[in-house]
Design an enzyme around this catalytic site. Structure first.
Site, PDB file in Angstrom:
ATOM      1  N   CYS A  64       0.849  -1.196   0.000  1.00  0.00           N
ATOM      2  CA  CYS A  64       0.000   0.000   0.000  1.00  0.00           C
ATOM      3  C   CYS A  64       0.886   1.249   0.000  1.00  0.00           C
ATOM      4  O   CYS A  64       1.930   1.285   0.644  1.00  0.00           O
ATOM      5  CB  CYS A  64      -0.902   0.041   1.234  1.00  0.00           C
ATOM      6  SG  CYS A  64      -2.200  -1.218   1.239  1.00  0.00           S
ATOM      7  N   ASP A 339     -11.891  -6.809 -22.585  1.00  0.00           N
ATOM      8  CA  ASP A 339     -11.286  -6.652 -21.265  1.00  0.00           C
ATOM      9  C   ASP A 339      -9.862  -7.205 -21.309  1.00  0.00           C
ATOM     10  O   ASP A 339      -9.584  -8.278 -20.772  1.00  0.00           O
ATOM     11  CB  ASP A 339     -12.132  -7.391 -20.223  1.00  0.00           C
ATOM     12  CG  ASP A 339     -11.581  -7.273 -18.807  1.00  0.00           C
ATOM     13  OD1 ASP A 339     -10.691  -6.424 -18.580  1.00  0.00           O
ATOM     14  OD2 ASP A 339     -12.043  -8.027 -17.931  1.00  0.00           O
ATOM     15  N   CYS A 365      -7.461  -2.311 -16.884  1.00  0.00           N
ATOM     16  CA  CYS A 365      -6.703  -2.138 -15.645  1.00  0.00           C
ATOM     17  C   CYS A 365      -5.542  -1.177 -15.856  1.00  0.00           C
ATOM     18  O   CYS A 365      -4.683  -1.051 -14.984  1.00  0.00           O
ATOM     19  CB  CYS A 365      -6.208  -3.485 -15.128  1.00  0.00           C
ATOM     20  SG  CYS A 365      -5.139  -4.363 -16.289  1.00  0.00           S
TER      21      CYS A 365
END
Length: 407
Positions: A64, A339, A365
């Protein structure tokens, strides 16, 4: 030093540019180091948007980057990233509010293992900008069931180090029938794991009540077939199968795609995987589905029997880079959904642009390759009507999107 913005990797950016992790726009900070990447030493004047990170590993763990940022400006930054990326291709559109997955929503994790004691491995994520391992006891992004499985996964990984070059990664997926673990990175040149190591893996998997454990696609233990529900279908997952990271994000994306395809007479679902969008689309109209993974296509076909009432699905394993579906093959197809992986679908987008499709839905993405592919469609007469940003990789710089095009 004054931080002026947040860059694409989630680091604060000062004049230079100089990149400083864990900083926010408007903050004055003291830094250490040299070059264009510095380390944060002290926040001298904090942003009002700075919050207390919820994870004890934040700042060391490389998973993160943005737990210190309040939710609203963090989401606004993700949306703005998409807007600025599209602008580089001279594209403007309506950008809808971001769909945001919350803490505890991730059903997929990739955990790295390193040699520990005889009965338990060291398990966690790579450190920030390093190959070092940060062992994790908790992970706020993960589904609680996966958090709870971390000690058992560390025991499962203990037998994987018979070869000194092994650097295993456990790709863990929470399914409707239990935890599925695909293990990669185990050195196989010496003949692979011994029978004793495989037995210990099976014993640990059984003790933890995992559904399945596979080693580079080969089943090492299976109590139940890992299954997921995709629209009206129940899909048995092949080892290492791709799924959207958060079920809530998947539901938002499939609903958005289904709404865009409403009224279609014939649909193509390209890079279909195991059928994330296929089954929802097949409730609207007949679907041609294609993906380069033969295992994924086989799983999709097998699941058709679990979903009566569909309009019909024809599924094909096909390399859509080397052999894209041609414009001529898309005759009578009025809606195309694609996709692709992060590299995008330039070859396929060029064929869609030449087709007779009246609507196209792009799922991505990677905003940069989406913008490139969108420009191909727009130059051929399409318009990007609206776009849904999707944040299912919480507190990371990663952002996904679904865009709807019409002629």
């Amino acid at each position: 030093m004054l931080i002026e913005a947040v860059g694409g990797e989630g680091d604060g950016v000062a004049a230079g540019p100089i990149y400083v992790p864990f900083t926010l726009p408007g903050e004055r900070v003291r830094v250490t180091g040299g070059g264009d990447r510095r380390d944060l030493a002290e926040v001298l004047a904090a942003s009002p948007d700075r919050v207390e990170p919820p994870c004890p590993h934040f700042g060391v763990c490389g998973g993160c980057a943005l737990q210190h940022w309040a939710h609203a400006p963090y989401l606004a930054w993700k949306s703005d990233r998409i807007v600025r990326t599209l602008a580089r291709e001279r594209i403007e559109t309506e950008v809808l509010p971001v769909y945001a997955a919350g803490p505890g929503a991730r059903r997929r994790l990739a955990l790295h293992a390193r040699r520990g004691g005889p009965d338990v491995a060291r398990l966690g994520y790579k450190a920030r900008r390093s190959w070092d391992l940060v062992e994790v006891g908790v992970c706020p992004i993960a589904d609680p069931a996966l958090q709870g499985a971390i000690p058992a996964l560390a025991r499962l990984a203990a037998p994987l180090f018979e070869h000194p070059k092994s650097a295993p990664t456990l790709h863990v997926t929470l399914t409707a029938t239990g935890v599925d673990v695909e293990i990669t990175g185990v050195e196989a040149k010496s003949g692979g794991l011994s029978a004793d190591a495989r037995m210990r893996i099976a014993e640990q998997a059984a003790a933890a009540d995992f559904a399945r454990v596979t080693l580079a696609g080969e089943v090492a233990y299976m109590a139940r077939t890992p299954q997921v529900r995709l629209g009206p279908a129940t899909v048995a997952l092949p080892p290492g199968a791709f799924l959207q990271a958060a079920p809530g994000a998947e539901a938002a994306m499939t609903a958005f795609v289904g709404e865009a395809a409403a009224g279609a007479a014939r649909i193509a679902d390209l890079h279909c995987g195991v059928g994330t969008f296929t089954f929802r689309l097949a409730a609207i109209a007949p679907v041609y589905a294609a993906d380069m993974s033969g295992e994924a296509v086989s799983a999709l076909r097998a699941a058709l029997s679990t979903a009566p009432g569909l309009k019909g699905v024809t599924a094909e394993a096909r390399d859509l880079v080397r052999r894209p579906v041609l414009a001529d093959e898309l005759r009578k197809t009025d809606v195309v959904v694609f996709d692709p992986p992060r590299a995008g679908a330039a070859e396929q987008a060029a064929e869609i642009a030449r087709s007779d499709a009246s609507r196209v839905v792009g799922v991505s993405c990677n905003p940069a390759t989406f913008a490139r592919d969108a420009r191909i469609l727009i130059d051929a007469g399409f318009r990007l009507d609206r776009l849904l940003p999707v944040d299912q990789f919480l507190w990371s710089p990663h952002v996904e999107l679904v865009g709807v095009f019409s002629r």
